[in-house]
Design an enzyme around this catalytic site. Sequence first.
Site, PDB file in Angstrom:
ATOM      1  N   CYS A  87       0.826  -1.219   0.000  1.00 41.57           N
ATOM      2  CA  CYS A  87       0.000   0.000   0.000  1.00 41.57           C
ATOM      3  C   CYS A  87       0.854   1.260   0.000  1.00 41.57           C
ATOM      4  O   CYS A  87       0.322   2.369  -0.112  1.00 41.57           O
ATOM      5  CB  CYS A  87      -0.947  -0.006   1.192  1.00 41.57           C
ATOM      6  N   CYS A  97     -12.830  -0.603   8.060  1.00 40.20           N
ATOM      7  CA  CYS A  97     -11.973  -0.982   6.933  1.00 40.20           C
ATOM      8  C   CYS A  97     -12.064   0.048   5.815  1.00 40.20           C
ATOM      9  O   CYS A  97     -13.138   0.559   5.519  1.00 40.20           O
ATOM     10  CB  CYS A  97     -12.406  -2.336   6.369  1.00 40.20           C
ATOM     11  N   SER A  98     -10.913   0.297   5.160  1.00 40.78           N
ATOM     12  CA  SER A  98     -10.905   1.187   4.005  1.00 40.78           C
ATOM     13  C   SER A  98     -11.601   0.493   2.837  1.00 40.78           C
ATOM     14  O   SER A  98     -11.946  -0.681   2.911  1.00 40.78           O
ATOM     15  CB  SER A  98      -9.475   1.572   3.646  1.00 40.78           C
ATOM     16  N   ILE A 147     -12.394  -0.764  -1.192  1.00 46.98           N
ATOM     17  CA  ILE A 147     -11.795  -1.366  -2.391  1.00 46.98           C
ATOM     18  C   ILE A 147     -12.168  -0.438  -3.539  1.00 46.98           C
ATOM     19  O   ILE A 147     -13.353  -0.296  -3.864  1.00 46.98           O
ATOM     20  CB  ILE A 147     -12.337  -2.798  -2.602  1.00 46.98           C
ATOM     21  N   LYS A 205     -10.503   5.569   4.315  1.00 48.89           N
ATOM     22  CA  LYS A 205     -11.798   5.071   4.776  1.00 48.89           C
ATOM     23  C   LYS A 205     -12.949   5.552   3.896  1.00 48.89           C
ATOM     24  O   LYS A 205     -13.852   4.785   3.572  1.00 48.89           O
ATOM     25  CB  LYS A 205     -11.997   5.535   6.223  1.00 48.89           C
ATOM     26  N   HIS A 212      -9.335   3.684  -1.321  1.00 48.31           N
ATOM     27  CA  HIS A 212      -7.961   3.179  -1.191  1.00 48.31           C
ATOM     28  C   HIS A 212      -7.600   2.293  -2.378  1.00 48.31           C
ATOM     29  O   HIS A 212      -7.455   1.085  -2.236  1.00 48.31           O
ATOM     30  CB  HIS A 212      -7.834   2.435   0.151  1.00 48.31           C
TER      31      HIS A 212
END
Lengths: 387, 72
Positions: A85, A208-209, A211, A330, A334
């Site tokens: 990342c 969670c960030s 997709i 978030k 991402h």
Amino acid sequence: MRPVAVIGIGKTAFGAFPDRDLRSLAVEAGQKCMEDADVSPSKIEAFYLGNFAGPSFVGQNHLAPYIAGAMGITGVPATRFEAACASSGSAFFHAVSAVGAGLYDLVLVGGVEKMTSQTTPKVTEILAGAGDMLGEGRAGATFPALFAMIARRHMYQYGTTREMLAAVAVKNHANGAKNPQAHMRKVITMEQALAGKPIADPLTVYDCSLISDGAAAVLIAPLDRAAEFTKKAVKVLGIAQTSDHVALDEKDDITTFRAVKAAGEKAYKMAGVSPQDIQFAEVHDCFTIAEIIATEDLGFVEKGRGGPYALEGCTALRGPRPINTSGGLKSKGHPVGATGVAQICDVAMQLRGEAGERQLDRHSLGLAQNLGGSGATAVVTILGVQA
Amino acid sequence: MTSPGPGTVYTETVIYAAPEQFVADAPYQLAIISLDSGHRLTARLAGERVQIGDKVDFAEFRDGIPFFRKKA
């Protein structure tokens, strides 16, 4: 090293774009960036690209010349950087190093990821490859699971609560809702965040960030040439990249990211500033716990106090030290290979006074922190303009 | 493969969203075990759920994956 400046920025919107391919996203960001600085492709002396897993997500290798060529950039070094990342943070660090060393004057740095053409279990599997596939990966660890285990330990050692994690999500969604380029422009409440679908205990879907698909680009040049291209040059005051073990079970203390601390200390020293001088930051909130730990590792708050710091509103848009005014990973999204350069763009937008309704009053010194894997790569950049 | 021996739970999680090859197993518990021998190991849990600080024994390898069980 000679001083370096960011003279142009460009980003695509982040989101799920079934009709867009990886290259068209990267080209859009690169072209916006070159237009921003009014520089033609023929002037670019090198192209540095951050991309985590294009070969796995879309089956395309040899990405840097593939994208550069489509922008009309040929005959120069075009190279892809992969650091999970932190792929484009790493590309940016190496590009700044090369310009700083005098190898080139005008360098384009891009970052791109096209993730949403795969199913979520497949994306989960590809992302797990940023961990140790002979150890944690083989045992069934996912990235949410690694950060869930970090969160559990942070809760155990420092009394961090679910509400403190959720406060990060609520704040970042509030910021992202005001960002026209964000993936999920949706305000969420504390109740919603706490009642989210479980992903890996104690993390829910709201920890969670996203997709995402998306790309970002910046153009850099020696500071003494910046005025030829822009009235809005952003100085790279400090920058560092550091590494640590890839496997979580090889780290002595998983409640801190040793690589982030080390990169932060080096970047602060290079810039000649202290953590308390930093007015605002974009930090790597791949999971809510990661933002809490980042505020500790970067020295904004003492170890173990990152949770209360978030819950008390200290990192809110109108708080004393705003964190992730873009909405962060978030809410902004991402697309992993794009994130590091996108953070540079977002800090630059604040410094240039172009952040719209998210614009801060104090905007002369900002920081970007990009994290790869569960802390094996860290890049910290300190950017500033004349106050 | 040799037994890693007993240990203590350093941290743990229960995974609901699994990678493609483990979807059929979900939800399953994963933990980092501080082995009595000094190393740490990422492993799966068999049987009862465990918490940080619980003592665990090595149970078996399944397809090369170490499984531990809460000490009786």
